[in-house]
Design an enzyme around this catalytic site. Structure first.
Site: not given
Ligand code: GNR
Ligand code: NI
Length: 171
Positions: A46, A92-93, A135, A138
């Site tokens: 995501g 989270c990225l 998301e 965010h």
């Molecule tokens: O890649 C993502 N993996 C994930 C794993 C468990 C719960 C949420 C996520 S979202 C994350 C990508 C991201 O940072 N989206 O904002």
């Molecule tokens: Ni995230």
């Protein structure tokens, strides 16, 4: 298409609230395409526009095994949360290398616009439900580490600040 740079916690731009999208046009569809490319390349399941420093309510998600089911949510709203909660490990990225358990609703119903500007409803559970909630957070300026203890959050901030300094000094 283009890869977009992803902001890293605790960058203050991650705490900004995204504004509603007024018009779903080609410029917005271009942003969605770039966000999808960025998410797949990362790789992630995501990405919220906030993470690429665009403060508009746009999300892309793909939780499918073969990355064939891109979901775009514009101006998403959670209509209903199921009573059952689940605790699962999140990453989270924008918080690279950190994985922690977070409690969320197991099931949700949401409404959003698609890339054609049409309203649709989405019922989700499990990983997809977790991802939609992650998301939408965010877009409200919230990062998953906000659910952790102050101590854990402080440690994560310290670690990522150190990494950012290292990266800056070797650049
Ligand atoms: O890649 C993502 N993996 C994930 C794993 C468990 C719960 C949420 C996520 S979202 C994350 C990508 C991201 O940072 N989206 O904002
Ligand atoms: Ni995230």
């Amino acid at each position: 298409m283009a890869l977009l740079p992803i902001l890293h916690y605790p960058d203050p731009r991650l705490f900004k609230k995204a504004a509603k999208v007024e018009r779903v046009d080609d410029t917005l569809r271009c942003l969605v395409a770039d966000m999808a490319e960025t998410m797949y390349a990362a790789p992630g399941i995501g990405l919220a526009a906030t993470q690429v420093d665009v403060h508009r309510q746009v999300i892309v998600i793909d939780v499918s095994e073969d990355k064939s089911q891109l979901l775009t949510l514009i101006n998403p709203e959670i209509l209903q949360r199921g009573e059952a909660e689940c605790i699962s490990e999140e990453g989270c990225l924008s918080v690279p290398g950190i994985y922690e358990m977070v409690k969320r609703s197991h099931q949700i119903r949401a409404r959003a616009l698609n890339v054609h500007g049409e309203s649709f409803e989405l019922e989700a559970e499990g990983l997809l439900a977790v991802c939609v909630q992650h998301e939408i957070d965010h877009l409200h300026g919230k990062v998953f580490v906000d659910y952790l203890s102050i101590l854990k959050r402080a440690r994560i901030k310290h670690k990522l600040n150190k990494l950012a300094k290292l990266a800056a000094s070797s650049a």
